[in-house]
Design a protein around this motif. Structure first.
Motif, short mmCIF file in Angstrom:
data_model
loop_
_atom_site.label_atom_id
_atom_site.label_comp_id
_atom_site.label_asym_id
_atom_site.label_seq_id
_atom_site.Cartn_x
_atom_site.Cartn_y
_atom_site.Cartn_z
N ARG A 1 96.13 66.88 66.83
CA ARG A 1 95.84 67.19 68.22
C ARG A 1 94.45 66.75 68.65
NH1 ARG A 1 96.57 73.13 69.30
NH2 ARG A 1 94.49 73.10 68.46
N SER A 2 93.48 66.81 67.74
CA SER A 2 92.09 66.62 68.17
C SER A 2 91.41 65.37 67.64
CB SER A 2 91.26 67.84 67.76
OG SER A 2 91.82 69.01 68.26
N CYS A 3 91.94 64.73 66.63
CA CYS A 3 91.21 63.63 66.00
C CYS A 3 91.97 62.30 65.96
CB CYS A 3 90.81 63.98 64.57
SG CYS A 3 90.18 65.66 64.34
N ASN A 4 93.28 62.37 65.78
CA ASN A 4 94.03 61.14 65.47
C ASN A 4 94.04 60.08 66.57
OD1 ASN A 4 94.54 61.88 62.90
ND2 ASN A 4 96.71 62.36 63.17
N ASP A 5 93.81 60.48 67.81
CA ASP A 5 93.79 59.46 68.87
C ASP A 5 92.67 58.44 68.66
OD1 ASP A 5 96.02 60.18 70.24
OD2 ASP A 5 94.99 61.29 71.82
N CYS A 6 91.60 58.85 68.00
CA CYS A 6 90.49 57.90 67.74
C CYS A 6 90.30 57.60 66.27
CB CYS A 6 89.18 58.44 68.27
SG CYS A 6 89.18 58.83 70.01
N HIS A 7 90.86 58.42 65.40
CA HIS A 7 90.59 58.24 63.97
C HIS A 7 91.85 57.97 63.17
CE1 HIS A 7 86.33 59.17 64.15
NE2 HIS A 7 86.59 60.26 64.85
N SER A 8 92.82 57.30 63.77
CA SER A 8 94.01 56.93 63.01
C SER A 8 94.64 55.72 63.69
CB SER A 8 95.02 58.08 62.96
OG SER A 8 95.80 58.10 64.13
N ASN A 9 95.67 55.19 63.08
CA ASN A 9 96.41 54.09 63.72
C ASN A 9 97.62 54.63 64.48
OD1 ASN A 9 94.55 52.47 62.53
ND2 ASN A 9 95.87 51.77 60.85
N LYS A 10 97.58 55.94 64.78
CA LYS A 10 98.69 56.56 65.50
C LYS A 10 98.23 57.03 66.88
CE LYS A 10 99.30 59.41 62.06
NZ LYS A 10 99.77 60.44 61.12
N THR A 11 97.35 56.27 67.49
CA THR A 11 96.80 56.64 68.79
C THR A 11 97.90 56.76 69.84
OG1 THR A 11 94.84 55.38 68.21
CG2 THR A 11 95.11 55.93 70.55
N ILE A 12 97.83 57.85 70.59
CA ILE A 12 98.73 57.99 71.75
C ILE A 12 97.89 57.67 72.97
CG2 ILE A 12 100.13 59.60 73.11
CD1 ILE A 12 100.45 61.18 70.39
N TYR A 13 98.26 56.62 73.67
CA TYR A 13 97.44 56.15 74.80
C TYR A 13 97.82 56.89 76.07
CZ TYR A 13 96.12 52.59 71.51
OH TYR A 13 95.63 51.97 70.41
N PRO A 14 96.83 57.47 76.74
CA PRO A 14 97.10 58.21 77.97
C PRO A 14 97.38 57.26 79.14
CG PRO A 14 94.74 58.17 77.55
CD PRO A 14 95.39 57.46 76.41
N TRP A 15 97.88 57.80 80.24
CA TRP A 15 98.23 56.96 81.41
C TRP A 15 97.05 56.15 81.90
CZ3 TRP A 15 95.35 57.95 85.73
CH2 TRP A 15 94.72 59.20 85.79
N TYR A 16 95.85 56.72 81.85
CA TYR A 16 94.70 55.96 82.41
C TYR A 16 94.24 54.85 81.49
CZ TYR A 16 92.25 59.35 79.49
OH TYR A 16 91.85 60.11 78.43
N SER A 17 94.89 54.76 80.30
CA SER A 17 94.56 53.64 79.42
C SER A 17 95.10 52.34 80.00
CB SER A 17 95.12 53.87 78.03
OG SER A 17 96.52 53.73 78.05
#
Ligand code: HEC
Length: 155
Positions: free
Chosen positions: A53-69
């Motif tokens: 929930r708190s780290c993987n978006d920036c510290h893994s290859n499993k990033t979930i990209y938000p709409w504003y991406s």
């Protein structure tokens, strides 16, 4: 005068629309089999929850990209954090790290969550549920300390 303002505004809008075509590459790198932190270290479910929930978006290859991406210029800001975050610690490539690097990163993990510098404060503006309370910080720190204790001390 009014005409100049109008021209400037139109130019700005056109510029912004054109900028939408200049986007960073947001494809996730592949997750190396057997090298994730889950596979190469022990990760209990409560720790897993914090990491996901708190780290993987920036510290893994499993990033979930938000709409504003999908919107320039926010996507460049995001891409920068993700690149830098993965370079520092990538939980999808944890198994490739040396023991020395793992031990150092485990210390840093505890330190950074305790001093509030991780997750990055700017991330929490939008991901409000990613903030860690005292219990969650303790779960992560206790895990980091226990993992570090498992690493053989180099002679
Ligand atoms: C929005 C993206 C983002 C999120 C979310 C995030 N980080 Fe980071 N992290 C970064 C960036 C960027 C850096 C490098 C710059 C810095 O240290 O501030 C970094 C650096 C670090 C470092 C520094 C390593 C070192 O050796 O100095 C650690 C440890 C770390 N993060 C752990 C975490 C943990 C644990 C979480 C979850 C609780 C987390 N981060 C969430 C982006 C992020």
């Amino acid at each position: 005068m009014k005409k100049i303002i109008k021209i400037v505004l139109i130019a700005l809008v056109i510029g912004l629309i054109a900028a939408q075509f200049i986007r960073p590459n947001f494809s996730n790198p592949p997750v190396a089999a057997g090298q994730t932190v889950e596979e190469s270290a022990g990760v209990p479910p409560d720790v897993q929850m914090v990491l996901s929930r708190s780290c993987n978006d920036c510290h893994s290859n499993k990033t979930i990209y938000p709409w504003y991406s999908r919107i320039t210029p926010f996507n460049w800001f995001l891409a920068d954090h993700i690149d830098e975050g993965r370079r520092e610690v990538n939980f999808s490539e944890w198994g490739t790290y040396s023991n020395k690097k793992k031990a150092h990163k485990l210390d840093e993990i505890c330190e950074k969550v305790e001093d509030g510098s991780m997750p990055l404060p700017s991330y929490l503006w939008i991901h409000r549920d990613a903030g860690l309370n005292a219990d969650q910080k303790k779960v992560l720190c206790d895990w980091a300390k226990a993992e570090k204790a498992k690493i053989p001390v180099e002679p």
